[in-house]
Design a protein around this motif. Sequence first.
Motif, PDB file in Angstrom:
ATOM      1  N   GLU A   1      38.572 -21.242  25.545  1.00  0.00           N
ATOM      2  CA  GLU A   1      37.586 -21.449  26.613  1.00  0.00           C
ATOM      3  C   GLU A   1      38.033 -20.784  27.913  1.00  0.00           C
TER       4      GLU A   1
ATOM      5  N   THR B   1      31.073 -40.357  28.332  1.00  0.00           N
ATOM      6  CA  THR B   1      30.592 -39.254  29.170  1.00  0.00           C
ATOM      7  C   THR B   1      29.949 -38.148  28.350  1.00  0.00           C
TER       8      THR B   1
ATOM      9  N   VAL C   1      31.394 -35.912  26.498  1.00  0.00           N
ATOM     10  CA  VAL C   1      32.153 -34.671  26.559  1.00  0.00           C
ATOM     11  C   VAL C   1      33.352 -34.791  25.618  1.00  0.00           C
TER      12      VAL C   1
ATOM     13  N   TYR D   1      31.352 -34.432  22.154  1.00  0.00           N
ATOM     14  CA  TYR D   1      30.324 -33.575  22.738  1.00  0.00           C
ATOM     15  C   TYR D   1      29.125 -33.430  21.789  1.00  0.00           C
TER      16      TYR D   1
ATOM     17  N   ARG E   1      28.736 -22.935  28.577  1.00  0.00           N
ATOM     18  CA  ARG E   1      29.414 -23.783  29.559  1.00  0.00           C
ATOM     19  C   ARG E   1      30.764 -23.191  29.958  1.00  0.00           C
TER      20      ARG E   1
ATOM     21  N   GLU F   1      30.906 -23.268  33.696  1.00  0.00           N
ATOM     22  CA  GLU F   1      31.579 -24.479  34.184  1.00  0.00           C
ATOM     23  C   GLU F   1      32.866 -24.730  33.395  1.00  0.00           C
TER      24      GLU F   1
ATOM     25  N   TRP G   1      35.975 -25.170  34.190  1.00  0.00           N
ATOM     26  CA  TRP G   1      36.927 -26.206  34.608  1.00  0.00           C
ATOM     27  C   TRP G   1      36.556 -27.567  34.030  1.00  0.00           C
ATOM     28  N   GLN G   2      35.241 -27.826  33.876  1.00  0.00           N
ATOM     29  CA  GLN G   2      34.822 -29.097  33.303  1.00  0.00           C
ATOM     30  C   GLN G   2      35.222 -29.200  31.833  1.00  0.00           C
ATOM     31  N   LEU G   3      35.045 -28.111  31.105  1.00  0.00           N
ATOM     32  CA  LEU G   3      35.455 -28.102  29.700  1.00  0.00           C
ATOM     33  C   LEU G   3      36.962 -28.291  29.570  1.00  0.00           C
ATOM     34  N   GLN G   4      37.708 -27.620  30.441  1.00  0.00           N
ATOM     35  CA  GLN G   4      39.167 -27.733  30.364  1.00  0.00           C
ATOM     36  C   GLN G   4      39.638 -29.144  30.704  1.00  0.00           C
ATOM     37  N   LEU G   5      38.950 -29.796  31.623  1.00  0.00           N
ATOM     38  CA  LEU G   5      39.268 -31.184  31.942  1.00  0.00           C
ATOM     39  C   LEU G   5      38.981 -32.087  30.741  1.00  0.00           C
ATOM     40  N   CYS G   6      37.844 -31.840  30.094  1.00  0.00           N
ATOM     41  CA  CYS G   6      37.505 -32.613  28.895  1.00  0.00           C
ATOM     42  C   CYS G   6      38.545 -32.399  27.796  1.00  0.00           C
TER      43      CYS G   6
END
Length: 233
Positions: free
Chosen positions: A43, A166, A168, A172, A182, A186, A188-193
């Motif tokens: 990602e 959430t 995610v 998901y 994504r 976005e 950074w959101q995937l990496q946080l998940c």
Amino acid sequence: MTEQTDQSAARTLAYRPVQAIGRLAVGGLLLAGLAWVVRGVWEIRLAVAGEPADGPPDQGDGVHRPLNSLENSYHLVTSAAGVLTFLCAMLFLSWLLRLRENARALSGDTPKYLGIWVFLGWFVPVVNLWFPRGIVVDAFRSSAPGRRLPGSVNVWWGLWLIGMTTGVGIMYRDSTDQIIERAYTEGWQLQLCDAFVVAAAVAGAFAVRAVTAAQVERMRAEQSAGTRVAEPV
């Protein structure tokens, strides 16, 4: 006295080997975590490469453009991660069933949750917020009464709930092509998940190890007290 000894021996005969399946469950969790690390790397690669000029793979209204090589390889990575996650789930459920059976034999009490909830508890809305953790906790307390619940159990479950509630991480609902989109927009959101999923897998491995060790210790204590086991723990 003889009757009590016979009852104790009968319970001990019902013990099932749990240490080996516990190790397999730990290995499955760590492999699933590693798979999500690899997903995260891909990602990041997608985010760095940037979205192609012809737009995302899923262009709406059922139209999908041809994938480039990086996007194709991400599909392969996610498929492999899915296989490893399924394997992890099967090993974890096998361990949980074995843990529950042994806890019942050790305590002589009926488990708080029916056996069907070992499987359905993960999928039925609302109850899936606490039933799986409750089954682990019930088995631990029946196996090691008076001992403090390992903190890793609560950490694991808290991280799992973040992913589930959430929508995610491991829970998901987007297609792989939507995940690719994504990653472009976005990332950074995937990496946080992904980080939550990996952390949950590692915490789960520690939880399985700690709960298994407590049950094995109790069964060995029963053995040294004069009972016998039919199979090695």
